[in-house]
Each structure stands twice: as structure tokens, then as C-alpha cells.
Design a protein around this motif. Structure first.
Motif, PDB file in Angstrom:
ATOM      1  N   PRO A 288       0.821  -1.217   0.000  1.00 44.47           N
ATOM      2  CA  PRO A 288       0.000   0.000   0.000  1.00 44.47           C
ATOM      3  C   PRO A 288       0.852   1.263   0.000  1.00 44.47           C
ATOM      4  N   ALA A 289       0.363   2.264  -0.715  1.00 42.76           N
ATOM      5  CA  ALA A 289       1.109   3.517  -0.827  1.00 42.76           C
ATOM      6  C   ALA A 289       1.234   4.185   0.537  1.00 42.76           C
ATOM      7  N   LYS A 290       2.417   4.674   0.827  1.00 38.32           N
ATOM      8  CA  LYS A 290       2.653   5.410   2.068  1.00 38.32           C
ATOM      9  C   LYS A 290       2.312   6.879   1.859  1.00 38.32           C
ATOM     10  N   LEU A 291       2.184   7.588   2.972  1.00 37.51           N
ATOM     11  CA  LEU A 291       1.973   9.027   2.881  1.00 37.51           C
ATOM     12  C   LEU A 291       3.185   9.666   2.218  1.00 37.51           C
ATOM     13  N   GLY A 292       2.909  10.544   1.281  1.00 38.45           N
ATOM     14  CA  GLY A 292       4.015  11.159   0.542  1.00 38.45           C
ATOM     15  C   GLY A 292       3.991  12.669   0.601  1.00 38.45           C
ATOM     16  N   ASP A 293       3.234  13.302  -0.303  1.00 39.05           N
ATOM     17  CA  ASP A 293       3.163  14.755  -0.367  1.00 39.05           C
ATOM     18  C   ASP A 293       1.997  15.238   0.487  1.00 39.05           C
ATOM     19  N   GLU A 294       2.271  16.162   1.401  1.00 37.00           N
ATOM     20  CA  GLU A 294       1.239  16.619   2.339  1.00 37.00           C
ATOM     21  C   GLU A 294       0.058  17.251   1.617  1.00 37.00           C
ATOM     22  N   ALA A 295       0.314  18.141   0.697  1.00 35.05           N
ATOM     23  CA  ALA A 295      -0.772  18.844   0.014  1.00 35.05           C
ATOM     24  C   ALA A 295      -1.643  17.871  -0.774  1.00 35.05           C
TER      25      ALA A 295
ATOM     26  N   ILE B 250       2.199  12.965  11.864  1.00 35.20           N
ATOM     27  CA  ILE B 250       2.412  11.783  12.715  1.00 35.20           C
ATOM     28  C   ILE B 250       2.350  10.507  11.872  1.00 35.20           C
ATOM     29  N   GLY B 251       1.374  10.447  10.970  1.00 33.91           N
ATOM     30  CA  GLY B 251       1.275   9.277  10.102  1.00 33.91           C
ATOM     31  C   GLY B 251       2.491   9.118   9.218  1.00 33.91           C
ATOM     32  N   LYS B 252       3.016  10.233   8.735  1.00 35.18           N
ATOM     33  CA  LYS B 252       4.221  10.200   7.897  1.00 35.18           C
ATOM     34  C   LYS B 252       5.407   9.654   8.680  1.00 35.18           C
ATOM     35  N   GLU B 253       5.580  10.126   9.908  1.00 34.90           N
ATOM     36  CA  GLU B 253       6.702   9.673  10.729  1.00 34.90           C
ATOM     37  C   GLU B 253       6.581   8.195  11.108  1.00 34.90           C
ATOM     38  N   GLN B 254       5.349   7.705  11.250  1.00 33.11           N
ATOM     39  CA  GLN B 254       5.132   6.317  11.643  1.00 33.11           C
ATOM     40  C   GLN B 254       5.016   5.382  10.450  1.00 33.11           C
ATOM     41  N   GLY B 255       5.192   5.908   9.237  1.00 31.98           N
ATOM     42  CA  GLY B 255       5.109   5.066   8.051  1.00 31.98           C
ATOM     43  C   GLY B 255       3.695   4.610   7.735  1.00 31.98           C
ATOM     44  N   GLN B 256       2.712   5.429   8.079  1.00 29.78           N
ATOM     45  CA  GLN B 256       1.310   5.054   7.871  1.00 29.78           C
ATOM     46  C   GLN B 256       0.975   5.069   6.385  1.00 29.78           C
ATOM     47  N   THR B 257       0.045   4.191   5.985  1.00 28.65           N
ATOM     48  CA  THR B 257      -0.394   4.165   4.593  1.00 28.65           C
ATOM     49  C   THR B 257      -1.405   5.272   4.346  1.00 28.65           C
ATOM     50  N   LEU B 258      -1.536   5.650   3.072  1.00 32.47           N
ATOM     51  CA  LEU B 258      -2.521   6.660   2.702  1.00 32.47           C
ATOM     52  C   LEU B 258      -3.931   6.169   3.022  1.00 32.47           C
ATOM     53  N   PHE B 259      -4.161   4.873   2.819  1.00 31.94           N
ATOM     54  CA  PHE B 259      -5.480   4.298   3.102  1.00 31.94           C
ATOM     55  C   PHE B 259      -5.857   4.494   4.567  1.00 31.94           C
ATOM     56  N   SER B 260      -4.939   4.193   5.478  1.00 30.62           N
ATOM     57  CA  SER B 260      -5.233   4.336   6.907  1.00 30.62           C
ATOM     58  C   SER B 260      -5.457   5.800   7.279  1.00 30.62           C
ATOM     59  N   PHE B 261      -4.656   6.676   6.717  1.00 30.57           N
ATOM     60  CA  PHE B 261      -4.804   8.109   7.004  1.00 30.57           C
ATOM     61  C   PHE B 261      -6.179   8.609   6.566  1.00 30.57           C
ATOM     62  N   LEU B 262      -6.589   8.243   5.358  1.00 37.01           N
ATOM     63  CA  LEU B 262      -7.891   8.676   4.861  1.00 37.01           C
ATOM     64  C   LEU B 262      -9.018   8.141   5.722  1.00 37.01           C
ATOM     65  N   LYS B 263      -8.921   6.874   6.100  1.00 37.01           N
ATOM     66  CA  LYS B 263      -9.998   6.247   6.861  1.00 37.01           C
ATOM     67  C   LYS B 263     -10.124   6.861   8.247  1.00 37.01           C
ATOM     68  N   ASN B 264      -9.005   7.046   8.927  1.00 38.67           N
ATOM     69  CA  ASN B 264      -9.037   7.540  10.302  1.00 38.67           C
ATOM     70  C   ASN B 264      -9.448   9.011  10.376  1.00 38.67           C
ATOM     71  N   VAL B 265      -8.855   9.842   9.551  1.00 43.31           N
ATOM     72  CA  VAL B 265      -9.112  11.276   9.653  1.00 43.31           C
ATOM     73  C   VAL B 265     -10.485  11.628   9.078  1.00 43.31           C
ATOM     74  N   SER B 266     -10.965  10.870   8.089  1.00 49.78           N
ATOM     75  CA  SER B 266     -12.297  11.161   7.554  1.00 49.78           C
ATOM     76  C   SER B 266     -13.365  10.935   8.616  1.00 49.78           C
ATOM     77  N   GLU B 267     -13.176   9.943   9.490  1.00 52.91           N
ATOM     78  CA  GLU B 267     -14.123   9.741  10.584  1.00 52.91           C
ATOM     79  C   GLU B 267     -14.137  10.940  11.532  1.00 52.91           C
ATOM     80  N   VAL B 268     -12.959  11.471  11.812  1.00 56.33           N
ATOM     81  CA  VAL B 268     -12.879  12.647  12.688  1.00 56.33           C
ATOM     82  C   VAL B 268     -13.600  13.829  12.051  1.00 56.33           C
ATOM     83  N   LEU B 269     -13.397  14.032  10.755  1.00 60.55           N
ATOM     84  CA  LEU B 269     -14.028  15.160  10.083  1.00 60.55           C
ATOM     85  C   LEU B 269     -15.550  15.008  10.035  1.00 60.55           C
TER      86      LEU B 269
END
Length: 555
Positions: free
Chosen positions: A347-354, A391-410
Motif C-alpha cells: 500500500p502507498a505510504k503518505l508522501g506529499d502533504e498537500a 504523525i502518520g508520515k513519521e510512523q510510516g502510515q499508509t494513505l489508506f489508513s490516514f484517509l480512513k481515520n481522519v475522515s471519521e474525525v471530520l
């Protein structure tokens, strides 16, 4: 010994500590994963024995009190009466003894609530980053509280059931992975998988259902006889520096990696990285190489009929195959080999912030929302999004996990802002809710009633046009003034003005008594659905002003 004492291997005792020690000793001899029924029986015996021990201690205390009272009545200086010397007076009527709480007495509502509070404390006190995995004792404690909660007779009440369901979903979703022990039983009890694919969900439900599917898949591939079992054993075996691949086909390994990386990326952490790298490194190679065997015997001449057969295979059959390709009709039965399965990259990791944050906002909203707009309206929320990405970038989080977790917060933040939204936004939001409910009512009144109680919907229940309006509403709410998060437990109550109640009753076409019951989620699903729709329409129809705004916020 009999009953729970026999299963625990313990003589009847009132010492709770002895009961716990016996339970711990028996638990060590049980493989919970392989024999869950034995664990359940042992746990029930443990709980039963605890009740018996407390009851025995209670009985002993009462006997001691009675003995002390008798000694005081017959102590030195007390008047001794010869009962045989005079006729006994008629016995005075004594009040009936108070009922004692025996070991089989059902728990009170307060005791059920205490179990709920204890479960919440157990899960939330471990809500750290990174969250720790529970110990065996904590897993047993979770299951014990869970079994008590689902035995609550108040679950027969529709509103109580809906409240508990929402509360459990939010609690489990917020404390994953610590709450994994309860994901399977809770999802199956409430039937959340059957309602997967909804547009509007209770807090944490999407995460819980996804986690349920992932844990179920993990249990399946670890079961002997499963099509992925051999590949699982291979990829989960530790690999040293000189390790070689096991005797498993490359195709089986690739099928398992393909399914995990596409559907459940989080499961790849259960594999040994060195073992996965061993197969990935040689993934383009052929199957495991067999040793070369040299046959030094002189070649034999092939019989004549075999030569003719080879000529047919090499020259005649291909010509026939070419001639028979008419339009879209192809002789496909000659192809026996299955096409190679493409193995996706990890799975793709977090890359470019924007780019990653823009992808997040497009997934949550309607495509018009930007981080700059959020930063202008609510700098704290914009900083929260950036911090989660960092934080996700530093922990090597995948883009999929970032989208799933933060979208719930939003999504949660968006609905929290109903408390501070403008009157126009409130009317747009309530109109959207009513339109959804009317579509669901046309499918089945029960779906409509469940929707108002926070139950998830099936995929396809609502048209794409409402999904687009829903995403537009999320974007709009996120740009409203910030609000404090709403409490996740307990039912929200609100006062309905008499004029609105009468108008809603008329719109719903039911009696005032049925309207009152339906407003409290009592009565038939059709009444509940019609009443809630009518209440929303009556509230929107009120004259503009503070009273209408307050009611629209509270509903």
C-alpha cells in the motif's frame, strides 16, 4: 462437588480469592482459540461460583448476627421463663421476612449500568498512542462485561436497544485495536455487517465493520484446510539470514499477498517481513527450482503414431484455431493455464502533504472543500489535519489508513457543528434528513424508523443524488463555526411546542397518543417514521426566529 465447583476443581468456599486462583489455574490449560466452548463454560462456572461465594458469605454473616442477638436476649440477668408452667400466649403476627438476594437473583438496572461504566473505563483508560494490546485477564474482563450487558432485559425496549447499540459502536470504534476482543461478538449481535454500506452511520461503525471483516479473514486463513492456510504458515514463519522459501507454490503466496494488500493492508503486519521480502525478491522467478536430473541412457526412437500426433499438435491444431476465430467466437477451451495474478505493490505510504490532504477532503466532501478554507474558519481543525498527516508520515502510515481515520474525525466534527450552524444550514440539513427518510419509507417503514434511530443503511438504499447532497452538506458544516463535541452516550431530549406537535400530528395522520409514543420511538415502525418526518416538516414550517432555530438544532 457439583455444578461450578466441579468444573473449577474447588470445594465450595466463600473466599473469592480462592475462586479466582482456581479459575486462573484452569484457564492455563485451555486453548481459547481452538476450544472457545470450553472457555465459555469455564467463564460461566467462574461467574456462578463468585455469586455462590458471595451468597455463602452473606448467609454466614446473617447467622452470626442472629446468634449474637440470641446471646444478648439470654445473657446474665435476663428473666428465665418456664414455658411449661403456663400456657403460651397466642403468637403475635410477625412481618414477613425481607427477601434475600440469592445467587440466582437477576441483576438490577444499577448493576447493569455499573458493568457498562466498568467496560468503558477498561477500554478508554488504555486509549494511548500507540495503544497497547490487552492482556488475557483484560480480554476475559471485557467478555464478562459484554455478556452481562446483552443480558439486560431493557434491551427489549426499542429506544434502549438503539442507545446501547450506538454507545457500543462508538466505544469500540474509538478504542481499536484494544477493543478487538469485542469486535466479533458485538458485530454479530447487532448485525452490523448486514447493514454495511450506509451513507450516514453512528460513530465508529464503519471502522468496527471493517475491523470485523479483517479479523474474520485472519481467523479463516489461520484455520487448517483454508485455501490460504499454507501460504499463511509460510509467511508467518520467522526467517533468519540463511532462510529459504518453503514448499509452497508461488501462486498461493501471491494470492494471499494480493488479497491482504488490496482488502486488508493492516494484516500484513502479521507476516514476518523477512519472509515476505524473501518471496517478493524472487517473485518474478518461476516456481521453486527442482534439482536437475541427467539421464544418460540413450534416447529411444518415438513410435510413428506419436510423431504424427506431435505434427498435428504443432501445426494442424493452431491452423484450425486460427480459422475458427469468427468475430468474437474464440476456441478458449484449449487454454488450460490460468492467467498470472498481478501482485500489487505494498500500500502507498503518505508522501506529499498537500496531495494527501486534498485527497482526504475530496473523499469527505463534494470536491469543493480545501484546507485553506478550513484554516480560515477553524485554524485548530486545520492544524489537527496537518498534525495527523505528520504523525502518520513519521510512523510510516499508509494513505489508506490516514484517509480512513481522519475522515471519521471530520465527519464527527461536521455533525458537532449543527449546534452552532446558521439557520439556513440547519434548514438545509433537516431537509436532507427528511428526503432520505422519505426514500427509505418507500422501501420499508422499518428502514426509515431505524434510520432515525441511528442504524446504518444498506448500500444502494439511497440514490446517488442524495449521496452527493450529503457530501455537500459535510463540506458546508465543516465551514460553520467550531463547536464542542457532543456527548457520545445518552439520548438527546428536546421540548416540542404545542403548536408544532399539533401540526406534526396532523401531517402524520395519526392520533395524538400514537404521535406521542412514536416521538419517543415507541409504536410501529410506520408510526415512528411518519412522526419523525412530520416533526421535521413542522419545525421547518415554523416562523423564522430563535425558537425555530433552537428546535432544529435539538432534533
Amino acid at each position: 462437588m457439583h455444578g461450578p465447583w466441579r468444573l473449577l476443581g474447588l470445594a465450595p468456599t466463600e473466599d473469592i480469592r480462592e475462586v479466582r486462583r482456581a479459575y486462573a489455574a484452569k484457564l492455563k490449560a485451555i486453548d481459547v482459540d481452538r476450544d472457545p466452548q470450553a472457555f465459555i463454560a469455564l467463564r460461566e462456572a467462574f461467574e456462578h461460583a463468585q455469586h455462590l461465594a458471595r451468597w455463602m458469605a452473606h448467609q454466614r454473616e446473617e447467622e452470626n448476627l442472629e446468634a449474637e442477638a440470641l446471646e444478648m436476649a439470654e445473657g446474665p440477668g435476663s428473666l428465665q421463663v418456664d414455658l411449661a408452667a403456663a400456657p403460651a400466649p397466642p403468637p403475635a403476627a410477625e412481618p414477613a421476612p425481607a427477601a434475600r438476594e440469592g445467587p440466582w437473583s437477576p441483576p438490577t438496572p444499577e448493576q447493569f449500568d455499573a458493568h457498562a461504566a466498568a467496560l468503558a473505563q477498561l477500554l478508554q483508560r488504555n486509549n494511548l498512542e500507540p495503544r497497547p494490546w490487552p492482556t488475557d485477564v483484560e480480554r476475559e474482563e471485557m467478555l464478562a462485561h459484554w455478556r452481562v450487558l446483552i443480558a439486560d432485559p431493557r434491551l427489549h425496549q426499542l429506544d434502549f436497544y438503539a442507545d446501547l447499540e450506538r454507545w457500543i459502536a462508538g466505544l469500540l470504534g474509538y478504542t481499536i485495536p484494544f477493543s478487538d476482543t469485542l469486535i466479533l461478538p458485538a458485530t454479530e449481535y447487532f448485525g452490523w455487517v448486514r447493514d454495511e454500506g450506509m451513507i450516514s452511520q453512528s460513530d465508529g461503525l464503519a471502522e468496527v465493520v471493517y475491523r470485523y471483516r479483517m479479523l474474520s479473514f485472519l481467523d479463516q486463513i489461520r484455520t487448517p484446510g483454508n485455501r490460504h492456510f499454507e501460504a499463511w504458515c509460510e509467511l508467518s514463519t520467522p526467517a533468519g539470514e540463511d532462510a529459504v522459501r518453503g514448499r509452497v507454490s508461488l501462486r498461493k503466496i501471491h494470492k494471499l499477498l494480493h488479497e491482504v494488500r488490496v482488502a486488508y493492508p493492516g494484516l500484513e503486519g502479521n507476516f514476518e517481513p523477512e519472509r515476505v521480502a524473501l518471496w517478493d525478491r524472487r517473485g518474478a522467478a518461476s516456481e521453486s527450482i527442482e534439482p536437475l536430473v541427467v539421464d544418460e541412457t540413450p534416447p529411444k526412437r518415438l513410435p510413428g503414431y506419436l510423431l504424427w500426433f506431435l505434427l498435428l499438435v504443432l501445426f494442424v491444431f493452431p491452423v484450425i484455431g486460427t480459422l475458427t476465430k469468427q468475430g468474437d467466437h474464440v476456441l478458449s477451451n484449449w487454454s488450460i493455464a490460468e492467467p498470472a495474478l498481478p501482485l500489487p505493490s505494498p500500500p502507498a505510504k503518505l508522501g506529499d502533504e498537500a496531495h494527501d490532504i486534498a485527497t482526504l477532503l475530496t473523499q469527505v466532501g463534494d470536491g469543493s472543500l480545501t484546507l485553506e478554507q478550513i484554516d480560515e474558519k477553524d485554524p485548530k481543525l486545520a492544524q489537527l489535519i496537518r498534525s495527523n498527516w505528520q504523525i502518520g508520515k513519521e510512523q510510516g502510515q499508509t494513505l489508506f489508513s490516514f484517509l480512513k481515520n481522519v475522515s471519521e474525525v471530520l465527519n464527527e466534527r461536521a455533525f458537532d457543528r449543527i449546534a452552532t450552524a446558521s439557520p439556513d444550514t440547519l434548514i438545509a440539513y433537516r431537509t436532507l434528513v427528511i428526503d432520505k427518510a422519505k426514500i427509505l419509507r418507500s422501501i420499508a417503514p422499518a428502514k426509515c424508523a431505524g434510520f432515525f434511530q441511528g442504524k446504518p443503511l444498506n448500500a444502494g438504499d439511497l440514490p446517488d443524488s442524495l449521496d452527493k447532497r450529503h457530501r455537500t452538506m459535510i463540506s458546508r458544516l465543516l465551514l460553520e463555526p467550531a463547536a464542542e463535541p457532543r456527548p457520545s452516550s445518552g439520548r438527546t431530549t428536546f421540548m416540542i411546542p404545542n403548536s408544532v406537535f399539533r401540526d406534526a400530528t396532523k401531517r402524520a395522520g395519526i392520533s395524538e397518543k400514537r404521535m406521542e409514543d412514536a416521538a419517543m420511538y415507541r409504536g410501529s415502525p410506520a408510526d415512528i417514521c411518519n412522526a419523525r418526518i412530520a416533526l421535521g416538516e413542522a419545525a421547518i414550517a415554523m416562523p423564522a426566529g430563535a425558537e425555530r432555530t433552537k428546535l432544529l438544532r435539538s432534533m
